[in-house]
Design a protein around this motif. Structure first.
Motif, PDB file in Angstrom:
ATOM      1  N   GLN A  78     -19.728  -0.972 -33.545  1.00 48.19           N
ATOM      2  CA  GLN A  78     -20.104  -2.094 -32.681  1.00 48.19           C
ATOM      3  C   GLN A  78     -21.388  -1.729 -31.942  1.00 48.19           C
ATOM      4  OE1 GLN A  78     -18.339  -5.048 -32.576  1.00 48.19           O
ATOM      5  NE2 GLN A  78     -17.053  -4.197 -34.209  1.00 48.19           N
ATOM      6  N   THR A  81     -23.374  -2.761 -27.571  1.00 45.14           N
ATOM      7  CA  THR A  81     -22.172  -2.985 -26.776  1.00 45.14           C
ATOM      8  C   THR A  81     -21.997  -1.814 -25.809  1.00 45.14           C
ATOM      9  OG1 THR A  81     -21.208  -4.048 -28.728  1.00 45.14           O
ATOM     10  CG2 THR A  81     -19.717  -3.611 -26.908  1.00 45.14           C
ATOM     11  N   PRO A  82     -22.802  -1.752 -24.758  1.00 44.89           N
ATOM     12  CA  PRO A  82     -22.694  -0.621 -23.832  1.00 44.89           C
ATOM     13  C   PRO A  82     -21.370  -0.616 -23.080  1.00 44.89           C
ATOM     14  CG  PRO A  82     -24.190  -2.293 -22.959  1.00 44.89           C
ATOM     15  CD  PRO A  82     -23.876  -2.686 -24.364  1.00 44.89           C
ATOM     16  N   VAL A  83     -20.881   0.587 -22.847  1.00 42.50           N
ATOM     17  CA  VAL A  83     -19.685   0.779 -22.026  1.00 42.50           C
ATOM     18  C   VAL A  83     -20.133   0.959 -20.582  1.00 42.50           C
ATOM     19  CG1 VAL A  83     -17.738   2.314 -21.546  1.00 42.50           C
ATOM     20  CG2 VAL A  83     -18.373   1.801 -23.914  1.00 42.50           C
ATOM     21  N   SER A  84     -19.541   0.181 -19.681  1.00 44.24           N
ATOM     22  CA  SER A  84     -19.939   0.251 -18.270  1.00 44.24           C
ATOM     23  C   SER A  84     -18.888   0.929 -17.397  1.00 44.24           C
ATOM     24  CB  SER A  84     -20.213  -1.154 -17.729  1.00 44.24           C
ATOM     25  OG  SER A  84     -19.069  -1.983 -17.870  1.00 44.24           O
ATOM     26  N   VAL A  98     -11.273   0.376 -21.460  1.00 45.47           N
ATOM     27  CA  VAL A  98     -12.703   0.639 -21.574  1.00 45.47           C
ATOM     28  C   VAL A  98     -13.450  -0.681 -21.412  1.00 45.47           C
ATOM     29  CG1 VAL A  98     -14.527   1.525 -23.066  1.00 45.47           C
ATOM     30  CG2 VAL A  98     -12.265   2.584 -23.120  1.00 45.47           C
ATOM     31  N   THR A  99     -14.243  -0.785 -20.370  1.00 41.34           N
ATOM     32  CA  THR A  99     -14.983  -2.019 -20.091  1.00 41.34           C
ATOM     33  C   THR A  99     -16.328  -1.983 -20.802  1.00 41.34           C
ATOM     34  OG1 THR A  99     -13.928  -2.230 -17.928  1.00 41.34           O
ATOM     35  CG2 THR A  99     -15.937  -3.503 -18.305  1.00 41.34           C
ATOM     36  N   THR A 100     -16.577  -2.998 -21.623  1.00 37.87           N
ATOM     37  CA  THR A 100     -17.846  -3.107 -22.338  1.00 37.87           C
ATOM     38  C   THR A 100     -18.508  -4.432 -21.992  1.00 37.87           C
ATOM     39  OG1 THR A 100     -17.190  -4.312 -24.341  1.00 37.87           O
ATOM     40  CG2 THR A 100     -16.617  -1.972 -24.237  1.00 37.87           C
ATOM     41  N   SER A 101     -19.722  -4.607 -22.492  1.00 29.24           N
ATOM     42  CA  SER A 101     -20.443  -5.855 -22.247  1.00 29.24           C
ATOM     43  C   SER A 101     -19.812  -7.039 -22.972  1.00 29.24           C
ATOM     44  CB  SER A 101     -21.900  -5.702 -22.688  1.00 29.24           C
ATOM     45  OG  SER A 101     -21.960  -5.387 -24.078  1.00 29.24           O
ATOM     46  N   ARG A 102     -18.867  -6.755 -23.854  1.00 31.28           N
ATOM     47  CA  ARG A 102     -18.223  -7.821 -24.620  1.00 31.28           C
ATOM     48  C   ARG A 102     -16.723  -7.873 -24.356  1.00 31.28           C
ATOM     49  NH1 ARG A 102     -19.934  -6.033 -30.372  1.00 31.28           N
ATOM     50  NH2 ARG A 102     -18.669  -7.805 -31.019  1.00 31.28           N
ATOM     51  N   THR A 114     -22.124  11.317 -24.857  1.00 32.88           N
ATOM     52  CA  THR A 114     -23.016  10.601 -23.943  1.00 32.88           C
ATOM     53  C   THR A 114     -24.166  11.450 -23.417  1.00 32.88           C
ATOM     54  OG1 THR A 114     -21.218  11.067 -22.391  1.00 32.88           O
ATOM     55  CG2 THR A 114     -21.435   8.814 -23.143  1.00 32.88           C
TER      56      THR A 114
END
Length: 308
Positions: A78, A81-84, A98-102, A114
């Motif tokens: 994917q 789709t950065p993880v924030s 896991v919070t992502t932009s999507r 990372t």
């Protein structure tokens, strides 16, 4: 190649000691006199140097190929789709949110590959892995202009801690970077600085005209910078990568902090983490040096090698 005679003499003493011990890895290391250095390496102000067989590669091409292979074997990749953020604790089913932009995904296992940006998602590494900015460039002679062919890769040292590295490309251009000694005292320029959108001007200025100043046979080459960019490296406080299970976070793993000459050890570190994640292989059975293992003690380092 050494431009500073005192530094050269110090390294020559170490070289002689290793040769006297008949260590086999010194068999192909050649010590070059000042004349030999200028005649074979063509470095104008060199006082002497050392030469040995080595290899070089194009890291992005290698990684892109490995991704292609992984996707062909079923990897669900994917992009963009950065993880924030990652939850502090797993949910009742043992999955980490896991919070992502999507949106949010839930993962039983997570690998932090990372490097410089580790502490943005794992703040416990904020003292252990520091984002440090550097500058690199592509330099090429003008078409048809006279230039001396250069025999290999280089590290040219102008004094303790002062060096520039370069790699020749098949198209005749050179990848040249380093010169961190020019800005190391301006800590805000590079230390704990994750912004790769701005060059470090003093280094960029130094690379302009570098080939003409440094190499015999490049005086009339009209060599110039074709591309120049900043990059952010993940330097570790103890100069060693962090690999293995993240302390206190079951199911979370890391392979980051590839300080300095990190690329030669990153590949097998990644393989080791894959074995840990996929087959529950203990760190001690991966074949990695024990000092690479991440730990609570290493998260709160006593010294910071990055700042000397």
């Amino acid at each position: 190649m050494y431009l500073d005679e005192n530094q050269l003499n110090e390294v020559k003493t170490l070289y002689d000691s290793l040769v006297d011990q008949e260590l086999d890895f010194m068999d192909d290391v050649q010590c070059l006199s000042q004349t030999e250095t200028r005649d074979t390496a063509h470095v104008r102000d060199a006082k002497g140097g050392f030469s040995f067989p080595t290899g070089h590669l194009w890291p992005y091409k290698l990684v892109a190929h490995l991704i292609r292979v992984a996707v062909s074997h079923g990897l669900n990749l994917q992009t963009n789709t950065p993880v924030s953020g990652i939850g502090e604790t797993p949910n009742v089913d043992g999955f980490w949110p896991v919070t992502t932009s999507r949106g949010v995904i839930n993962a039983r296992k997570i690998i932090f590959a990372t490097n410089a940006y580790t502490s943005a998602l794992a703040p416990q590494y904020s003292k252990a892995i520091i984002p440090c900015k550097g500058v690199c460039s592509q330099i090429a002679a003008a078409p048809g202009a006279p230039r001396q062919e250069l025999p290999g890769t280089y590290c040219i040292r102008s004094g303790p801690g002062a060096y520039v590295y370069q790699i020749s490309r098949d198209d005749g251009s050179l990848i040249i970077g380093g010169a961190s000694h020019l800005y190391e005292d301006n800590r805000e320029e590079w230390y704990n600085n994750p912004d790769d959108g701005k060059l470090i001007k003093v280094a960029a200025d130094y690379l302009d005209g570098y080939m003409q100043r440094t190499f015999i046979g490049w005086e009339d080459s009209k060599a110039e910078i074709k591309h120049i960019w900043a990059g952010v490296m993940g330097y570790s406080a103890d100069s060693l990568p962090h690999v293995g299970g993240i302390p206190g976070k079951p199911g979370q793993f890391i392979a980051a902090g590839f300080h300095g000459h990190g690329m030669p050890v990153a590949f097998l570190s990644g393989k080791a983490v894959a074995d840990m994640v996929q087959s529950s292989v203990p760190f001690e059975e991966t074949g990695l040096p024990r000092l690479y293992k991440t730990s609570l003690a290493r998260l709160d380092p006593v010294y910071d090698d990055i700042l000397g």
